[in-house]
Design an enzyme around this catalytic site. Structure first.
Site, mmCIF file in Angstrom:
data_model
loop_
_atom_site.group_PDB
_atom_site.id
_atom_site.type_symbol
_atom_site.label_atom_id
_atom_site.label_comp_id
_atom_site.label_asym_id
_atom_site.label_seq_id
_atom_site.Cartn_x
_atom_site.Cartn_y
_atom_site.Cartn_z
ATOM 1 N N SER A 172 36.583 27.262 36.587
ATOM 2 C CA SER A 172 37.718 27.480 37.483
ATOM 3 C C SER A 172 38.612 28.594 36.957
ATOM 4 C CB SER A 172 38.520 26.187 37.646
ATOM 5 O OG SER A 172 39.678 26.396 38.423
ATOM 6 N N CYS A 180 36.988 32.003 37.488
ATOM 7 C CA CYS A 180 37.068 32.427 38.895
ATOM 8 C C CYS A 180 38.467 32.925 39.233
ATOM 9 C CB CYS A 180 36.677 31.271 39.815
ATOM 10 S SG CYS A 180 34.923 30.842 39.765
ATOM 11 N N HIS A 181 39.492 32.226 38.756
ATOM 12 C CA HIS A 181 40.863 32.688 38.963
ATOM 13 C C HIS A 181 41.077 34.073 38.348
ATOM 14 C CE1 HIS A 181 41.825 28.481 40.036
ATOM 15 N NE2 HIS A 181 42.909 28.990 40.609
ATOM 16 N N GLU A 182 40.569 34.243 37.136
ATOM 17 C CA GLU A 182 40.759 35.520 36.441
ATOM 18 C C GLU A 182 40.008 36.641 37.140
ATOM 19 O OE1 GLU A 182 42.553 37.988 34.319
ATOM 20 O OE2 GLU A 182 42.920 35.875 33.862
#
Length: 604
Positions: free
Chosen positions: A537, A540-542
């Site tokens: 997660s 993916c955010h980064e």
């Protein structure tokens, strides 16, 4: 977007017959982790048809909040008119509408590319290749190229952060839907292939039996009749052979009822336990939960508080092989009437252990290929372009053969959600244009002033759950009944609670396809699986931040991973006892995170 599990109220389902506790469970016999997902007719916390929120004593403050925002919008518009002779400044608008036609065409092409999933599954159906390992390699290669293309295209076009961020986020959500569709159908294909093999073995075994099938059927029928004679007549009100017995407080055999909104009553059809769900007559959250044995036949059983009548005929049947592949055990549905289990094969009563076991294996896998819903789809009946198109319109990232559906589509609700989406977007635009862009931090600006200037407007923008309006609109158009896209995340007292409540579609995807899959496939512990889920997660955010800012900085990644020790601290008894302090710490962290990220990515 992250996933953790605990005995909180979002792991509990209240029913008229008692409480259903939801938790993952790995069977010791086959190390398969049962799914812990449920789709049921329900609405979001703030939906106007939600009876609980409409009777809440603080509902007036929610109305006041929207009236206050409307006044802010009018004040900002009047000020803009006085200064620029326009109700809204178009500076931000020119940036986000740039190259709009190319963006629209690119997005449409990415949506059409998703239909590649259907021929992929048809290849499994036609046995051109098996899911393990050829199918897995093809699936992940395609998904990597799909997401990589979206990232590269936004960078190649040099889009503003809104366009590039939108395309990558849409590509990620589409990739999750495709992953769920292909992996779940891959599991069903594995069951189907194994079923054909067991049938072949049964036919081979029958050939070596003197008298063949007729002799076996005759002998099995005599043995069944003998056992049923020993069993004696079934008293009135006693469940018959193969029928799950219910406790006095867990009666779920009532027919499905409809309410005025067109939803099916979720409590009326809770008639059996399915993968990962256990019924309990206790209302306490610390009631011990039990797991399930691994087969379609065993997963029909219910947890009961009264001893069942012993049935010698059915008890004499051998259990199916414990390591059979799972299919629809991973898609429980307690909201639509589950399919009735088929009676055991006549050969299951054979005194020949090999014949009886093969017959029971076949029965179990045939049940695994049936959907847990009213239609009773059997794989590969679902492998069609129309079925996949329906799934694309459903506002969920987790695939299963059937979902709870509404009986009607209400056009006024669709119009309401369209208006709500436009209004919410207008508010976000106004706040961004007039209260965020003018105070964007620059090198040399005082950090404290930049933080204070950005904290409140960024937090207000975050409160607008625009995806809820979009998802609910699509749900109404597609007759999708499960509208709980978020829970009361604003009451969170810890970060793990927030991660479960903020974005339910992503949470359920991570729960099944990362958390549960790593525990089953890689034999990870719960702690290790939770760490992997957080790690994915955070990455993916980064990635999204790298696309948006065109910088590779680990600021958001580090903040995401910092939630792990914060979650551990939140589980301390002194913190759990004081929920107000926990909620204050949660809001302080959330409000601090957005301006700090903006300052870090823009200046450093």
């Amino acid at each position: 977007m992250t996933t953790t599990l605990s005995k909180t109220k979002d792991n509990v389902i209240n029913t008229p017959g008692g409480i259903i506790h939801v938790r993952p469970y790995r069977s010791s016999s086959n190390a398969q982790l049962k799914a812990v997902l449920s789709f049921t007719p329900r609405v979001s916390s703030l939906d106007r048809t939600n009876e609980r929120s409409q009777t809440d004593e603080f509902r007036g403050f929610f109305v006041l909040f929207w009236i206050g925002l409307a006044l802010l919008f009018l004040r900002t518009s009047m000020q803009s008119w006085e200064e620029n002779r326009t109700p809204l400044s178009w500076t931000f608008g020119r940036l986000i509408t740039g190259d709009a036609l190319v963006l629209a065409i690119s997005d449409i092409l990415m949506v059409l590319t998703m239909f590649v999933c259907v021929p992929f599954v048809k290849g499994l159906q036609n046995r051109w290749y098996r899911y393990h390992w050829t199918g897995l390699i093809l699936q992940h290669t395609f998904q990597t190229i799909y997401l990589g293309t979206a990232v590269w295209w936004g960078w190649h076009r040099q889009w503003y952060w809104v366009q590039s961020g939108f395309l990558v986020l849409h590509a990620m959500s589409s990739m999750m839907k495709m992953h769920s569709y292909m992996s779940h159908n891959g599991m069903l294909a594995t069951v189907y292939f194994q079923l054909q093999e067991e049938k072949r073995q049964l036919e081979e075994a029958i050939k070596h039996i003197p008298g063949g099938r007729e002799q076996l059927l005759s002998e099995a029928a005599d043995r069944k009749a003998h056992l049923e004679a020993l069993e004696g007549p079934t008293p009135v009100g006693t469940p018959g052979p193969g029928t799950p017995a219910l406790s006095s407080r867990s009666s779920f055999s009532a027919p499905i009822a409809s309410n005025t909104t067109g939803y099916e009553d979720p409590s009326a059809a809770l008639r059996r336990q399915v993968g990962g769900f256990t019924e309990s007559s206790s209302a306490r959250e610390d009631t011990p939960e039990s797991g399930l044995a691994p087969s379609a036949e065993i997963r029909q059983r219910k947890s009961i508080s009264k001893p069942k009548k012993k049935h010698q005929a059915t008890d004499a049947l051998p259990p199916p092989r414990p390591n059979l592949p799972l299919g629809t055990s991973l898609e429980p549905s307690h909201s639509t009437l589950p399919h009735e289990p088929s009676p055991p094969s006549p050969l299951a009563w054979s005194s020949n252990e090999q014949i009886a076991l093969l017959a029971r294996n076949i029965d179990a896998m045939q049940e695994e290929l049936k959907s847990n819903g009213a239609k009773g789809l059997v794989w590969p009946q679902n492998v069609t372009y129309k079925h996949f198109l329906d799934f694309m319109f459903f506002p969920t990232l987790v695939y299963q053969l059937e979902y709870p559906r509404t009986k009607t589509m209400r056009p006024l609700v669709v119009v309401e959600k369209v208006v709500a989406t436009l209004g919410t977007f207008s508010l976000i635009y106004t706040i961004t244009e007039h209260y965020i862009l003018p105070v964007i931090p620059k090198p040399g600006d005082p950090l404290l002033r930049s933080f204070i200037n950005l904290a409140l407007p960024m937090m207000v923008n975050y409160l607008f759950i625009i995806f809820e309006c979009v998802c609910t609109g699509f749900a109404e158009l597609s007759y999708f009944a499960d509208r709980e896209f978020y829970q009361d995340w604003w009451n969170s007292t810890s970060w793990d609670q927030f991660s479960r409540k903020w974005n339910k579609p992503v949470h359920t995807f991570l729960l099944r396809h990362v958390y549960a899959s790593t525990m089953t496939g890689l034999q990870l512990s719960r702690t290790s699986a939770a760490f992997v889920t957080f790690l994915l997660s955070a990455l993916c955010h980064e990635l999204v931040m790298a696309v948006v800012t065109k910088k590779i900085r680990p600021y958001l990644f580090l903040m995401q991973m910092a939630q792990l020790p914060m979650i551990a601290l939140g589980k301390l008894p002194i913190v759990k006892r004081n929920k107000t302090v926990g909620n204050i710490v949660f809001w302080a962290g959330l409000m601090s995170g957005f301006p700090l990220l903006a300052i870090c990515y823009l200046i450093y």
